[in-house]
Each structure stands twice: as C-alpha cells, then as structure tokens.
Design a protein around this motif. Sequence first.
Motif, PDB file in Angstrom:
ATOM      1  N   LEU A  24       0.862  -1.175   0.000  1.00  0.00           N
ATOM      2  CA  LEU A  24       0.000   0.000   0.000  1.00  0.00           C
ATOM      3  C   LEU A  24       0.899   1.226   0.000  1.00  0.00           C
ATOM      4  CD1 LEU A  24      -2.927   1.188   0.286  1.00  0.00           C
ATOM      5  CD2 LEU A  24      -2.492   1.237   2.743  1.00  0.00           C
ATOM      6  N   ALA A  25       0.831   2.024  -1.063  1.00  0.00           N
ATOM      7  CA  ALA A  25       1.692   3.204  -1.195  1.00  0.00           C
ATOM      8  C   ALA A  25       0.840   4.463  -1.213  1.00  0.00           C
ATOM      9  CB  ALA A  25       2.531   3.111  -2.472  1.00  0.00           C
ATOM     10  N   GLY A  26       1.388   5.526  -0.666  1.00  0.00           N
ATOM     11  CA  GLY A  26       0.673   6.791  -0.647  1.00  0.00           C
ATOM     12  C   GLY A  26       1.454   7.843   0.104  1.00  0.00           C
ATOM     13  N   PRO A  27       1.045   9.120   0.011  1.00  0.00           N
ATOM     14  CA  PRO A  27       1.719  10.189   0.748  1.00  0.00           C
ATOM     15  C   PRO A  27       1.387  10.135   2.233  1.00  0.00           C
ATOM     16  CG  PRO A  27      -0.159  11.066  -0.421  1.00  0.00           C
ATOM     17  CD  PRO A  27      -0.041   9.634  -0.835  1.00  0.00           C
ATOM     18  N   SER A  28       2.042  10.968   3.004  1.00  0.00           N
ATOM     19  CA  SER A  28       1.927  10.894   4.460  1.00  0.00           C
ATOM     20  C   SER A  28       0.533  11.222   4.971  1.00  0.00           C
ATOM     21  CB  SER A  28       2.941  11.850   5.099  1.00  0.00           C
ATOM     22  OG  SER A  28       2.708  13.175   4.666  1.00  0.00           O
ATOM     23  N   LYS A  29      -0.260  12.019   4.245  1.00  0.00           N
ATOM     24  CA  LYS A  29      -1.563  12.440   4.763  1.00  0.00           C
ATOM     25  C   LYS A  29      -2.714  11.579   4.237  1.00  0.00           C
ATOM     26  CE  LYS A  29      -1.579  15.980   1.137  1.00  0.00           C
ATOM     27  NZ  LYS A  29      -1.707  17.421   0.824  1.00  0.00           N
ATOM     28  N   ALA A  30      -2.383  10.439   3.664  1.00  0.00           N
ATOM     29  CA  ALA A  30      -3.417   9.594   3.061  1.00  0.00           C
ATOM     30  C   ALA A  30      -4.133   8.716   4.075  1.00  0.00           C
ATOM     31  CB  ALA A  30      -2.826   8.722   1.955  1.00  0.00           C
ATOM     32  N   GLY A  31      -3.650   8.644   5.297  1.00  0.00           N
ATOM     33  CA  GLY A  31      -4.254   7.756   6.288  1.00  0.00           C
ATOM     34  C   GLY A  31      -3.949   6.298   6.002  1.00  0.00           C
ATOM     35  N   LYS A  32      -2.697   6.023   5.570  1.00  0.00           N
ATOM     36  CA  LYS A  32      -2.333   4.640   5.220  1.00  0.00           C
ATOM     37  C   LYS A  32      -2.461   3.711   6.421  1.00  0.00           C
ATOM     38  CE  LYS A  32       1.800   5.566   3.657  1.00  0.00           C
ATOM     39  NZ  LYS A  32       1.828   7.028   3.891  1.00  0.00           N
ATOM     40  N   SER A  33      -2.002   4.183   7.591  1.00  0.00           N
ATOM     41  CA  SER A  33      -2.092   3.329   8.774  1.00  0.00           C
ATOM     42  C   SER A  33      -3.543   3.033   9.131  1.00  0.00           C
ATOM     43  CB  SER A  33      -1.395   3.998   9.962  1.00  0.00           C
ATOM     44  OG  SER A  33       0.002   4.053   9.747  1.00  0.00           O
ATOM     45  N   PHE A  34      -4.403   4.033   9.017  1.00  0.00           N
ATOM     46  CA  PHE A  34      -5.823   3.802   9.280  1.00  0.00           C
ATOM     47  C   PHE A  34      -6.386   2.792   8.276  1.00  0.00           C
ATOM     48  CE2 PHE A  34      -5.320   7.969  11.332  1.00  0.00           C
ATOM     49  CZ  PHE A  34      -5.896   7.691  12.557  1.00  0.00           C
ATOM     50  N   SER A  35      -5.954   2.910   7.018  1.00  0.00           N
ATOM     51  CA  SER A  35      -6.432   1.974   6.005  1.00  0.00           C
ATOM     52  C   SER A  35      -6.007   0.546   6.325  1.00  0.00           C
ATOM     53  CB  SER A  35      -5.901   2.391   4.624  1.00  0.00           C
ATOM     54  OG  SER A  35      -6.413   1.556   3.619  1.00  0.00           O
ATOM     55  N   LEU A  36      -4.776   0.369   6.826  1.00  0.00           N
ATOM     56  CA  LEU A  36      -4.313  -0.968   7.175  1.00  0.00           C
ATOM     57  C   LEU A  36      -5.011  -1.497   8.420  1.00  0.00           C
ATOM     58  CD1 LEU A  36      -0.484  -0.685   6.435  1.00  0.00           C
ATOM     59  CD2 LEU A  36      -2.253  -1.786   5.058  1.00  0.00           C
ATOM     60  N   ILE A  37      -5.366  -0.603   9.331  1.00  0.00           N
ATOM     61  CA  ILE A  37      -6.168  -1.026  10.483  1.00  0.00           C
ATOM     62  C   ILE A  37      -7.554  -1.448  10.007  1.00  0.00           C
ATOM     63  CG2 ILE A  37      -7.313  -0.198  12.580  1.00  0.00           C
ATOM     64  CD1 ILE A  37      -4.805   1.481  13.125  1.00  0.00           C
ATOM     65  N   GLU A  38      -8.137  -0.683   9.073  1.00  0.00           N
ATOM     66  CA  GLU A  38      -9.429  -1.074   8.484  1.00  0.00           C
ATOM     67  C   GLU A  38      -9.320  -2.450   7.833  1.00  0.00           C
ATOM     68  OE1 GLU A  38     -10.322   2.067   5.739  1.00  0.00           O
ATOM     69  OE2 GLU A  38     -10.066   3.600   7.273  1.00  0.00           O
ATOM     70  N   LEU A  39      -8.201  -2.704   7.143  1.00  0.00           N
ATOM     71  CA  LEU A  39      -8.004  -4.005   6.498  1.00  0.00           C
ATOM     72  C   LEU A  39      -7.870  -5.113   7.542  1.00  0.00           C
ATOM     73  CD1 LEU A  39      -7.535  -5.786   4.063  1.00  0.00           C
ATOM     74  CD2 LEU A  39      -5.138  -5.046   4.022  1.00  0.00           C
TER      75      LEU A  39
END
Length: 751
Positions: A369-384
């Motif tokens: 999962l790639a994206g800039p710092s403000k994309a909420g990547k960690s939240f997305s991985l928690i959702e996953l």
Amino acid sequence: MERKLDLIALLDHVDPSFLSYQEWVNVGMALKYEGYTASDWDDWSKRDSGRYRPGECFKKWTSFEGSGNPVTGATITQMAKENGWVPRSADDRELSWDDEISGNDNYVVVDKNWIEGKEIHEPNHWSPVQQLTTYLSTLFEASENVGYVTDTWQNDEGKYLPTKGAWDRTAGELIQLLNGCGGDIGSVVGDYDPAAGAWIRFNPLDGQGVKNENVSEFRYALVESDTMDIEKQNAIMRELELPIAVMVYSGGKSLHAIVRVEAANYDEYRKRVDYLYNVCKKNGLNIDNQNRNPSRLSRMPGVERNGKKQFIVDTNIGKGSWVEWHEWIEGVNDDLPDPESLTDFWDNMPVLAPPLIEGLLRQGHKLLLAGPSKAGKSFSLIELSIAIAEGAKWLTWQCAQGKVLYVNLELDRPSCLHRFKDVYQALGLPPRNIGMIDIWNLRGKSVPMDKLAPKLIRRAAKNNYIAVIIDPIYKVLTGDENSADQMAHFTNQFDKIATELGASVIYCHHHSKGSQGGKKSMDRASGSGVFARDPDALIDLVELEVTEALRNQEENKAICIMYKRLFQQHNPNYLREQVSQDDELSAKAMEDHAKRAIPQVMENIMPMIDQVIKSVRGRSAWRVEGTLREYAKFEPVNMWFQYPVHRVDEVGSLKDIDPEGDNSKPPWQKASNKRKDKAKSERRSKADEFEDAVNNCNYGEPPTVKDIVEWYSTTGKEVAERTVRDWVKKFGYTIDRNNGSVIVKSDGEDQ
C-alpha cells in the motif's frame, strides 16, 4: 564461578588496538570480576602489537581490588555487540554480515572426510630478491607505502615478536633497491634474525604509521590456520576457490593466504572478513581470529626462519575477485528447485491459493500500500485488519476471514490500541472477532528487516495467521532505498515470511517527493522500482483536488442529512408526508421545513451546522489505483478520508475530479480551468468583503446603503450608491423599505 557467556570468545570481536587506555583497563577489571585469569587478559592484549608491553597486564591485575560499583562482564558483552557480535538463541542462528535470509546458508563446499592433502615444494632455485619482489609487485602499486618488520624481541617465554618496523618506503622504491642489492635483501629491508624470520604487511599504508587507521586500501585479508597439516590447509584453500593473490609458507606450521576482499572501507572489510572466516570454518579450516585486522603482519617471503625458508607457494589462485568468489559460494550452496516440464502438470494443475482480498490478493502473496503521508495509510491498514478479522469488506473488496498479525512499528502502544477501537466504532462494526487480531507493538524496539524476519516467523509460526501487516516499512528498511540490489534483498524478507507462515504479507511505503498526479501508480512509491515490481498487488493512493464547488455540494449534502436525522428524531411523520425527494437534496428547503415542523430544534441549529461544515471541510479525497499480478486491473475507486476512516464515494461525486498535480490535461484546458477558478475566487472575495462591510460599518447595527458607501470610502475605495444596491441583490441581501433602507440578509422572499 559459573559463566553465562564465554567472555574470551566475545573478545574475538573486540580489537584492543581500537580501545582507549581506560577501555583496555575495563576489560581487565571485567575479566577479573567474572573469574578469569591475568593470562587471559594478557593473551588478548597481545593483539595490540603497537602498545603491548610484557608483564604490564600482570602488574595491573594485582591492583584490581574491586569496588562498590564493579566493572562486570556486561562491559565486554556490550563491546562485542558494538563490534558486530549478535547473541544466539537455541532456535535463532546468528547471521553473518552478507547472509541471505533465504536458501541454504551452510556454505559447505569441501567434504572433509574425502579431502586429500596437497603438498607444497620449496623453489628449485632460491632467490630471496625474486621472492620479495614477486610479493611486492603482486600486492602493491608502485606508489603505495609498504610496512615491514625485521627487528624482533623475545618475551618471557622466549617467543620472538615483531616491533613496529618501517613504513616509509613505497613498493616501487623497494623493488628498485632489491634489483640492485646483489642478492642481499638485508641491505634493503634491514638484517633479520634467522631464528625469528621477518614480517610484512599485506595492505598498503598511508606512510604515517602501522595501525588500522593507517591502512589506505582495504584490499586483502589474511587466512591462516596452524592447527592442521600444511598439505590439508593447501588443499582446502584451493578447493574453496579462495581468491588468493599470494600464498606464502610461514616457515612454521601454517600457510599464509593473502585473500582479495577488495573492501571500500573498514566497515565493509570487517563484514567481508567475517563472511570469509565463516566459510573457511564451515569447511574445516580452523582460522586464527586474531588475523582479522587489515594492518596485520604476515610472513615475508625470501627469508629464513629457524632453518626453514619463508617462500611463495603460489600466486593468483582460485577465483579472480571477491565478487566472483562470493557469487560462486552462494551459487554452490543454493537449494533452488529443479526445472519442471509443463507436460507433467497440464492435465493436473496445482490448486491456486484462495483469495485473501477478493479480486486483489491471494493468501500467501504480498501487497504493498503506497501513498503520501496524509493519506491515512495506517488507518487503512487497520481497516483491512478489521475486515479480515470480521470477514467484512475493505473499501469495495470482500475479505476472507482469519487471524491477522498487525506489526506496529510507529505508534506508541496506547495510541495504537485506541486507533483500533476508534476505527471499529467509526465503521459501525460490532467487535465480534477482536480475538482474531494480534498486535505486535515494536516502537522503539524494531530491528532491521533481515533480523526481524526470523523473530517474526518464530513468534507467528503457531498462530495460523492468514495475513501479516507491517506498518510502516521505513522503520525496518535496510540499505539504500534507491539501490535495486539492496532493496531486492530487503523485499526478499517478505517472501521468507510468506513462505514460512503461508500468510499474506501486507506492508506500506511512502510516495516519492513531488506531485504524483501525472505518474502511473507503479512509479509513485519512493526509491527503487523494486518496490513496484516485487509485490503481487500494488495498491496506490493519490489525492484528488477538491474544487470549491464540490466542497459546497458536500456541505449541502451533509446539512441535508443532518436535518433528515433531526426530523426522524422529532417529527418523522412530517418528513414522510411533507418533504419531497427534491427537498431532501436542498439545505435551504430542509431549513424552511425545519422552521415550520421542528422549531424547538432551530434555536440551537447554528452550532450543529457549523460542526457539520467543519467535518466536511476536514475531509480529503483520494483515488485508489492498482497494479495486480494475479487479477485483472480494477477500475479506480474514489473515497473520502474523514478521520479515522475511509469511506467509498458511492454516489460518484469524485468521479471527474483530477488528482493533485495531474499533468494529463492539455494546456488549453488547464488555462481555462485556472481562469475559472480565479474568477470564482475573486467573486468569493468581493462577497466576503461586502459581508464584512454590512457587519461592521454601523457598529453591528443594520446599516443603510449610505452607511456602506461611507465605510468603503474610509478604506480608500470610492463606491457609488448604485453599485452598492447592485451588490445587495448580487450577494443575497435586500433592502427593508419599511425600516429606513436598512440592509438585511435575504431569506429568499421579495420585500
């Protein structure tokens, strides 16, 4: 005294010549405290030939009387760790510097049970000058300084030991003098004691001294073993294809192989020598660990020692370079499978791994999962993580249900746990299967990925995880992220985890700097292209440019939803009977209905509206794109990120919105859009300015047209009364003719 660790073995990793005087003393105090002898300290101290003084360790030893704050073995343990030693556990083999995590790392080439000795032979015609000039011309450039020793002294045991010797001549100077010395090499390098022989340093020096810091090129390492037959040493070194530049018989019990390591600096030298010695030991060559130093002395060919000649056995043996030899060793020991014929499986194909994320990823495969710092990547991985545990959807994709391990490398433990609960609540999912989620909190305790992988595998092996999520990878990144070979080694660790556990490995990485809108999804991740090519599924997040018109539309929609909920709470019959579907889409219409049907709510409506608008303004818009190996390409998914969760744009509001920095539009269209945005901005600015005038020009009381004209004049801007009247109409105001031409905000009805 019972010893938990062999401190003498640990001291193999500590070079006394690199220590300060106090650090050297601390080693002695620690050895005495842990029950060792002064001889142990003395034997180790001899490795620093430049500062070693016979008898000094024994004198110091008697002065170590102990104290209330003693120096213990932990001091030596820490020194060893700082110099590359890694403690082993029963099921965790210590890795050498260049070890690959995958594959067979035994590095066994020689069958010790069948190896036959290979004899060495003295030269038929003894020529000391030829011996020494061959050595110098093979190892050194003409301009490089050479260190050598012909003077010796005897210790209390009668053993001959070298002095510091000379280091002020170049190889070219020495060769020239040797060729003109008439066979008397002593006239060039100094007379030596035939009982002791002579020594020479195999790496070039800077002409300032003979310590490790004086080595100018880390070109060679010494391989020596004096615990086995000379013939077997010779055979094993040749069987190993060691890249030997020169092999010298020491005149004693060993061969001195000067091996090419071709290191760029001291750190790389240490790593390569450790690797070299590890391979030698595994193949039955018991290496003297004291020979690790790049400034180490070796035996000088062309002299005699106690009646035996020190001579060159051979030159340029084995592989031609370190790189060639290293690749050969790795290749000989691979455990790769044999090729398979397609005909054997055409009618009986193996079963594909079941999907973990339907349409995106199979179990046991890798996702980035790639994206800039403000994309909420960690939240997305928690959702996953939650979607996998609950067997629910992640964004638009259905997930298989199973246990998941979330490796948290960035957040402190309380914050991470709170995030999981916050996301559960924001998603509206009941926590029925929270026991399916394990969290490994490693903030402040993480190690490089090649060290973390075996530890992770060991802990996870019995838990039957179907997914391991690592967030984020920059915390465990090893090497230069722009180096393809180093990043290939790094990402191999994910393969190891997936293979050993049978689980999918999911990890996130950041975008490179600059705008990403005009790039393909594969080109956005920072660093080497390995990051894009390695995973089976690359999911990329790119931010969308939300226009002011869309923002206003979203505010209108959110306010309508707020009013609808208020009707459902306070007057649901009116909502069903009086409010049309068109009205439900207009904030103004819903406000009018609310004034009539639920007036009790309207008294406090503004704070509620402000909160709704603030929430909408806090959203960011994102597009999910991807590159898949196992599945067909999917249509981009648009979504909003409103802390703490992402919500898919089901109605298509973001469908035609462009990513930030998108370069795909033609120049004329960009210019047109820019002019339109500028005009909207200017209109908005004038409206704001007029509202400011209305609110402030008469001390907060409703002003007249004349009041507003005068207010503008005080700002240096002359405005006609007719212009003000036009603005009244244009910006949504009206004139109350029953109240002295006072301007009030229009409610949509003609006055």
